[in-house]
Design an enzyme around this catalytic site. Structure first.
Site, short mmCIF file in Angstrom:
data_model
loop_
_atom_site.label_atom_id
_atom_site.label_comp_id
_atom_site.label_asym_id
_atom_site.label_seq_id
_atom_site.Cartn_x
_atom_site.Cartn_y
_atom_site.Cartn_z
N GLU A 63 48.32 39.55 49.81
CA GLU A 63 48.86 40.35 48.69
C GLU A 63 50.18 39.72 48.25
O GLU A 63 51.27 40.24 48.48
CB GLU A 63 49.05 41.81 49.09
CG GLU A 63 49.39 42.68 47.89
CD GLU A 63 49.70 44.12 48.27
OE1 GLU A 63 49.92 44.91 47.33
OE2 GLU A 63 49.75 44.45 49.47
N ASP B 219 45.33 52.32 45.98
CA ASP B 219 46.45 51.80 46.75
C ASP B 219 47.57 52.83 46.82
O ASP B 219 47.97 53.25 47.90
CB ASP B 219 46.96 50.48 46.19
CG ASP B 219 47.91 49.76 47.15
OD1 ASP B 219 47.82 50.01 48.37
OD2 ASP B 219 48.73 48.96 46.69
N TRP C 228 55.69 51.84 45.44
CA TRP C 228 55.00 50.67 44.89
C TRP C 228 54.38 50.96 43.52
O TRP C 228 54.23 50.07 42.71
CB TRP C 228 53.92 50.19 45.86
CG TRP C 228 54.50 49.68 47.12
CD1 TRP C 228 54.96 48.41 47.37
CD2 TRP C 228 54.71 50.42 48.34
NE1 TRP C 228 55.43 48.31 48.66
CE2 TRP C 228 55.28 49.53 49.28
CE3 TRP C 228 54.45 51.73 48.73
CZ2 TRP C 228 55.62 49.93 50.57
CZ3 TRP C 228 54.79 52.13 50.02
CH2 TRP C 228 55.36 51.23 50.93
N HIS D 56 47.33 54.90 50.45
CA HIS D 56 48.31 55.16 51.50
C HIS D 56 48.77 56.60 51.35
O HIS D 56 49.76 56.88 50.63
CB HIS D 56 49.48 54.19 51.38
CG HIS D 56 49.12 52.76 51.60
ND1 HIS D 56 49.39 52.10 52.79
CD2 HIS D 56 48.50 51.86 50.80
CE1 HIS D 56 48.94 50.85 52.70
NE2 HIS D 56 48.40 50.69 51.50
N HIS E 58 45.32 44.24 54.93
CA HIS E 58 46.00 43.79 53.72
C HIS E 58 46.08 42.28 53.82
O HIS E 58 46.65 41.75 54.78
CB HIS E 58 47.41 44.37 53.66
CG HIS E 58 47.46 45.82 53.28
ND1 HIS E 58 46.77 46.79 53.96
CD2 HIS E 58 48.15 46.45 52.29
CE1 HIS E 58 47.03 47.97 53.41
NE2 HIS E 58 47.85 47.80 52.39
N GLN F 199 52.65 48.00 58.58
CA GLN F 199 53.33 47.66 57.33
C GLN F 199 54.33 46.51 57.48
O GLN F 199 54.48 45.68 56.59
CB GLN F 199 54.06 48.91 56.80
CG GLN F 199 54.92 48.68 55.57
CD GLN F 199 54.12 48.43 54.31
OE1 GLN F 199 53.61 49.34 53.70
NE2 GLN F 199 53.97 47.16 53.93
N HIS G 71 40.83 52.65 49.36
CA HIS G 71 42.14 52.12 49.76
C HIS G 71 43.26 52.94 49.13
O HIS G 71 43.52 52.86 47.94
CB HIS G 71 42.27 50.66 49.33
CG HIS G 71 43.49 49.99 49.88
ND1 HIS G 71 43.41 48.97 50.81
CD2 HIS G 71 44.81 50.18 49.65
CE1 HIS G 71 44.65 48.56 51.11
NE2 HIS G 71 45.51 49.29 50.42
#
Length: 455
Positions: free
Chosen positions: A239, A335, A341, A85, A236, A178, A83
């Site tokens: 979360e 992630d 983030w 991005h 997702h 997203q 996982h």
């Protein structure tokens, strides 16, 4: 025919030689039994670095056919990233810093940065981080790609990157909405267009949708597209720190009833850190019988979650220990690598495993070994690699050589791979890092952080 010699394999006694025929593994046998090689013996201690390739004067793989002498180091299938991005990596501080550190501000910052995306921008950043992954021994990566962009700029860039890196890294792409499916204009159409363009998996983000009904409907849409196009599903899910966010039960039930089962994954599920005991007990049964996978992202979620709490402050991770005990497959992922983030990271799976051990309190000996599996074998199950992964005859010749005596030792000392082999070729080498210490009353000597009695 080439050999990786004197390899220490987890779960096997003694040292072994591993045969590589082209880009596939051949036989695995006790050291010295293949092609007349002679065992070099274990190093003096687990801190000693494995040997390098044979002398070039001996030919491409040396006269003995030795590609790498592991010299007693741990040889493992490559690390697997379940996982990340890649389309957002290396954008920390662009166009502004995430001042609150929250998930929600991160999404807002990314929405601003997304307006400036170009195909070259995305491809360049993603490729650089994939180079970091390969240098760290990560040869399989699943990347979520934002498809709440009418131009699908990032998706087209990542489809190109997947093709370019395929000789080194197996890259899976997830169409990730997203900003929602039902709550974003033309969300279902964009998700299906991504499926048509050739993604490997379909995503969702039900807790971000405007209503619970929209969240459930978004999962139904994602499952429908995944089944019609024969794709995997990775959503997702939950979360958020809201204990009422319970979409993982919906995802698991859809996966069980629709037959997707272990081809479906719920990523993050951080609301589990807020569920009460009674509901958690029920949820373990639901997830275990569904067969779905869970992915926990300890680096990012330890920082993102609990931002609205005073003390006591929740850390917002999925129930790793409990779900493993219930028979659910759980893996650790990054992630984020330097994005809105999470502004840090070097794409090291061993770093993720170490933080995951501390965060999920996996400090028993068997649990630490399990954490290593969560960035190798268990993560490979998330990606559905099957016979495309592992050190066994006929499988792709991908491996890492770690200057360590065991998975525990590799995680504790955060050992960099001395060699990374992809499809039978060495693609990365890391020379040993030596620290020289001058200590009162002793001659200068190297420090390798190995416990004295373990030498």
């Amino acid at each position: 025919m080439k050999l990786v010699t004197n390899a220490r394999l987890a779960g096997r006694d003694g040292l072994h030689d591993i045969e590589i025929d082209g880009d596939r593994f051949g036989r695995v046998a006790p050291a010295g039994e293949l092609a007349g090689t002679q065992p070099a013996g274990a190093p003096d201690g687990p801190g000693d670095a494995p040997g390098g390739p044979a002398d070039p004067a001996d030919g491409p793989a040396g006269a003995s056919g030795v590609l790498v002498d592991a010299a007693g180091g741990l040889v493992s299938p490559p690390f697997v990233e379940p996982h990340v991005h890649l389309d957002t990596t290396l954008t920390a501080g662009e166009p502004r810093w995430n001042a609150s550190g929250s998930l929600w501000e991160g999404i807002a910052v990314w929405s601003e940065r997304k307006a400036d995306l170009t195909r070259d921008d995305v491809a360049s950043r993603a490729t650089e981080v994939l180079r970091w992954y390969a240098a760290n021994g990560v040869l399989h990566v699943r990347s979520h790609v934002d498809v709440t962009d009418p131009g699908l700029v990032a998706l087209d860039a990542m489809l190109e990157v997947r093709e370019r890196v395929k000789d080194v890294i197996g890259l899976q792409l997830v169409a990730f909405p997203q900003e929602g499916i039902c709550s974003f204009e033309n969300g279902p159409e964009l998700l299906e267009e991504a499926a048509r363009r050739g993604v490997d998996a379909v995503g969702a983000i039900p807790h971000f949708e405007d209503t619970r009904e929209d969240g459930v409907r978004s999962l139904e849409i994602a499952f429908d597209i995944a089944q019609r196009y024969g794709l995997l599903l990775d959503a997702h899910c939950d979360e958020i720190d809201d204990e009422q966010s319970r979409f993982v039960e919906v995802l698991a039930t859809l996966a069980r009833r629709g037959g997707l089962r272990d081809r479906a994954t719920a990523s993050h599920t951080t609301a589990m850190g807020s569920y009460n005991g009674a509901y958690s007990y029920k949820l373990q049964r639901i997830l275990a019988r569904s067969g779905i996978n869970l992915v926990c992202n300890p680096l990012a979620n330890l920082c993102l979650q609990g931002r609205f709490d005073a003390y006591p402050k929740r850390r917002g991770l999925t129930q790793v220990k409990e779900m493993l005990a219930a028979g659910v497959n759980v893996a650790f992922g990054h992630d984020d690598v330097m994005d809105p983030w999470f502004p840090l990271g070097t794409a090291s799976s061993l770093q993720v495993a170490l933080v995951g051990i501390a965060a999920a309190q996996l400090t028993g000996a068997a649990e630490i070994d399990e954490a290593f599996a969560m960035v190798t074998d268990r993560a490979a199950r998330v990606l559905g690699l099957g016979d495309g992964y592992g050190i066994a005859p006929g499988r792709p010749a991908n491996l890492v050589v770690l200057p360590a005596s065991s998975p525990y030792d590799a995680v504790r000392r955060q050992t960099r791979p001395s060699h990374v082999v992809a499809r039978g070729r060495i693609v990365a080498e890391t020379p040993p890092a030596v620290t020289r210490l001058t200590w009162p009353g002793r001659d200068p000597e190297d420090v390798d952080f190995v416990r004295t009695r373990d030498r």
